[in-house]
Design a protein around this motif. Structure first.
Motif, mmCIF file in Angstrom:
data_model
loop_
_atom_site.group_PDB
_atom_site.id
_atom_site.type_symbol
_atom_site.label_atom_id
_atom_site.label_comp_id
_atom_site.label_asym_id
_atom_site.label_seq_id
_atom_site.Cartn_x
_atom_site.Cartn_y
_atom_site.Cartn_z
ATOM 1 N N ILE A 174 29.387 45.374 36.215
ATOM 2 C CA ILE A 174 30.299 44.340 36.719
ATOM 3 C C ILE A 174 31.639 44.950 37.115
ATOM 4 C CG2 ILE A 174 31.652 42.318 36.020
ATOM 5 C CD1 ILE A 174 29.159 41.535 34.302
ATOM 6 N N VAL A 175 32.181 45.813 36.273
ATOM 7 C CA VAL A 175 33.465 46.454 36.574
ATOM 8 C C VAL A 175 33.317 47.374 37.788
ATOM 9 C CG1 VAL A 175 35.258 47.993 35.691
ATOM 10 C CG2 VAL A 175 34.283 46.241 34.208
ATOM 11 N N SER A 176 32.177 48.058 37.901
ATOM 12 C CA SER A 176 31.931 48.934 39.047
ATOM 13 C C SER A 176 31.904 48.132 40.347
ATOM 14 C CB SER A 176 30.613 49.685 38.854
ATOM 15 O OG SER A 176 30.310 50.463 39.980
ATOM 16 N N VAL A 177 31.219 46.998 40.333
ATOM 17 C CA VAL A 177 31.172 46.147 41.531
ATOM 18 C C VAL A 177 32.570 45.620 41.861
ATOM 19 C CG1 VAL A 177 30.291 43.954 42.443
ATOM 20 C CG2 VAL A 177 28.748 45.526 41.284
ATOM 21 N N GLY A 178 33.298 45.206 40.835
ATOM 22 C CA GLY A 178 34.667 44.731 41.050
ATOM 23 C C GLY A 178 35.553 45.803 41.654
ATOM 24 N N ALA A 179 35.442 47.017 41.147
ATOM 25 C CA ALA A 179 36.226 48.132 41.690
ATOM 26 C C ALA A 179 35.846 48.393 43.143
ATOM 27 C CB ALA A 179 36.017 49.385 40.848
ATOM 28 N N PHE A 180 34.568 48.288 43.459
ATOM 29 C CA PHE A 180 34.109 48.491 44.829
ATOM 30 C C PHE A 180 34.684 47.418 45.757
ATOM 31 C CE2 PHE A 180 31.070 47.756 48.264
ATOM 32 C CZ PHE A 180 30.992 49.031 48.809
ATOM 33 N N LEU A 181 34.679 46.175 45.281
ATOM 34 C CA LEU A 181 35.194 45.077 46.099
ATOM 35 C C LEU A 181 36.702 45.175 46.322
ATOM 36 C CD1 LEU A 181 33.104 42.097 44.696
ATOM 37 C CD2 LEU A 181 32.788 43.302 46.870
ATOM 38 N N TYR A 182 37.399 45.845 45.424
ATOM 39 C CA TYR A 182 38.844 46.063 45.573
ATOM 40 C C TYR A 182 39.140 47.413 46.235
ATOM 41 C CZ TYR A 182 40.358 41.909 43.080
ATOM 42 O OH TYR A 182 40.612 40.616 42.717
ATOM 43 N N ASN A 183 38.153 47.967 46.921
ATOM 44 C CA ASN A 183 38.273 49.233 47.649
ATOM 45 C C ASN A 183 38.696 50.400 46.765
ATOM 46 O OD1 ASN A 183 37.403 48.315 50.176
ATOM 47 N ND2 ASN A 183 39.424 47.462 50.612
ATOM 48 N N MET A 184 38.298 50.373 45.516
ATOM 49 C CA MET A 184 38.531 51.499 44.594
ATOM 50 C C MET A 184 37.216 52.273 44.506
ATOM 51 S SD MET A 184 40.629 49.291 41.772
ATOM 52 C CE MET A 184 41.001 50.639 40.687
ATOM 53 N N LYS A 185 36.843 52.884 45.622
ATOM 54 C CA LYS A 185 35.521 53.495 45.763
ATOM 55 C C LYS A 185 35.274 54.616 44.745
ATOM 56 C CE LYS A 185 34.727 51.552 49.978
ATOM 57 N NZ LYS A 185 34.549 50.152 49.878
ATOM 58 N N GLN A 186 36.276 55.430 44.477
ATOM 59 C CA GLN A 186 36.086 56.546 43.542
ATOM 60 C C GLN A 186 35.824 56.019 42.123
ATOM 61 O OE1 GLN A 186 39.291 59.362 43.420
ATOM 62 N NE2 GLN A 186 38.029 60.929 42.437
#
Length: 100
Positions: free
Chosen positions: A37-49
């Motif tokens: 869930i946190v990984s998907v959230g980070a991806f959606l906030y353009n925090m790709k790394q």
């Protein structure tokens, strides 16, 4: 005939023992869900790394938890069966609370 040893669940902060595999809590899968869930959230906030790091960690957690489940099923099949056949323990596989 050997007496089967019934291990008590470990208390938080106790060291890992030989019975840790026998009493392994199935709710640890929540670690995989939360990290995903946190990984998907980070991806959606353009925090790709950050998302990629969490995704890689999540894959490792998932593989380790499957390995623990397989080893536990081989070594302690009756305990795994008790978890699967108990409504309260089974609910931990799905990570929601069940009222008795």
């Amino acid at each position: 005939m050997e007496a089967q040893h019934t291990a008590l669940p470990p208390k938080p902060g106790e060291p890992i023992t030989g019975h840790s595999l026998q009493t392994f809590f199935p709710g640890y899968f929540a670690l995989v869900m939360a990290t995903g869930i946190v990984s998907v959230g980070a991806f959606l906030y353009n925090m790709k790394q950050v998302a990629n790091i969490l995704l890689c960690a999540n894959v490792i957690f998932y593989i380790v938890l499957w390995a623990v489940l397989i080893f536990r099923a081989i070594k302690y099949p009756t305990d795994v069966w008790k978890d699967i056949s108990s409504l309260v323990a089974w609910s931990h596989f799905f990570n929601h609370r069940c009222r008795e």
